[in-house]
Enzyme design. Sequence first.
Site, short mmCIF file in Angstrom:
data_model
loop_
_atom_site.label_atom_id
_atom_site.label_comp_id
_atom_site.label_asym_id
_atom_site.label_seq_id
_atom_site.Cartn_x
_atom_site.Cartn_y
_atom_site.Cartn_z
N SER A 96 -26.39 -26.80 18.71
CA SER A 96 -24.92 -27.19 18.49
C SER A 96 -24.54 -26.34 17.82
O SER A 96 -24.36 -24.36 18.02
CB SER A 96 -25.15 -28.34 18.54
OG SER A 96 -23.73 -28.96 18.68
N ASP A 224 -26.53 -33.27 28.76
CA ASP A 224 -26.10 -33.24 27.93
C ASP A 224 -24.78 -33.42 28.09
O ASP A 224 -23.16 -33.01 28.82
CB ASP A 224 -25.61 -31.72 27.28
CG ASP A 224 -25.27 -31.06 25.82
OD1 ASP A 224 -24.65 -32.05 25.73
OD2 ASP A 224 -26.53 -30.78 24.75
N HIS A 253 -27.93 -34.46 24.44
CA HIS A 253 -27.99 -33.10 23.04
C HIS A 253 -29.22 -33.26 22.72
O HIS A 253 -29.14 -32.42 21.47
CB HIS A 253 -26.62 -33.47 22.38
CG HIS A 253 -26.28 -32.29 22.28
ND1 HIS A 253 -26.18 -31.33 22.70
CD2 HIS A 253 -25.44 -32.38 20.79
CE1 HIS A 253 -25.08 -30.34 21.73
NE2 HIS A 253 -25.10 -30.98 20.30
#
Length: 273
Positions: A96, A224, A253
Amino acid sequence: MPYFQTTTDGTTLAYEDYGTGAPIVFAAGWVLNADMWEYQVPFLVQHGYRCILLDRRGHGRSDRPSGGYDVDTRADDIAALIEHLDLTDVTLVGHSAGGAELVRYLARHGERRVSRIALLAPAIPFMTQTEDNPAGVPPELLEASMAELDADRPKWFAARAQGYFATHLGNNVSAAVIDFEVQRCLSASPYATRQVQRDLLASDHRPDVACLTIPFLLLHGLVDQSIPIEVSSYQAIKLAPHAVLKEYPTAGHGLYISHAAQVNSDILEFIEQ
């Protein structure tokens, strides 16, 4: 736990260092810390690698300064750690926001110390929709989400917890793990939480991605909800055609937990190829 002071502003950062062998440097996702990699580190140490994990400023056991939450400073913090330990032949692994920090590190400091980079659901190349970035998320939607986060941070994370792991698709993630991950997210400095998120949404990493020449792996879930693959990895491989993208059909995610075994296998195969 070891600590060091960054060369940027003297902030004291915490890191962990396990194993021996070729080094792997991990950059955690937004509001997460070194502990997020608990399913990756033992596996990679057992396969003969040295795992080094940084707590981002404002996160985990690192200092909580009033500034330095822009991506350039956060990338420089990673550079300071790598230089502090004098690492070479490094594999970079990020999730991320950590992925964005790693590509900015390479753009600012070069690839001399790094052999390859693997990113999980990275916040690249550019999250916000603009005229020249139609694949991004419309700014009004991002601002609405930030307003919800500002108004009630615990509710913001709790409301997204099931989708984070895509449990509606049968992923075996217990309620205890989900609750624990929400608490880990809430452990980050509230100020840092907001500052990093705003910077993440506004930062343009298209030039950073385009200049990558080292082997590049992308792992991304097709469902996601936090960083949609259409906004992120599908755009990244257009800028870095040599990148390899592996899609996880049932992952959200939080694939580093929900799909840990496959993530570990894919990272190991990438390092050893």
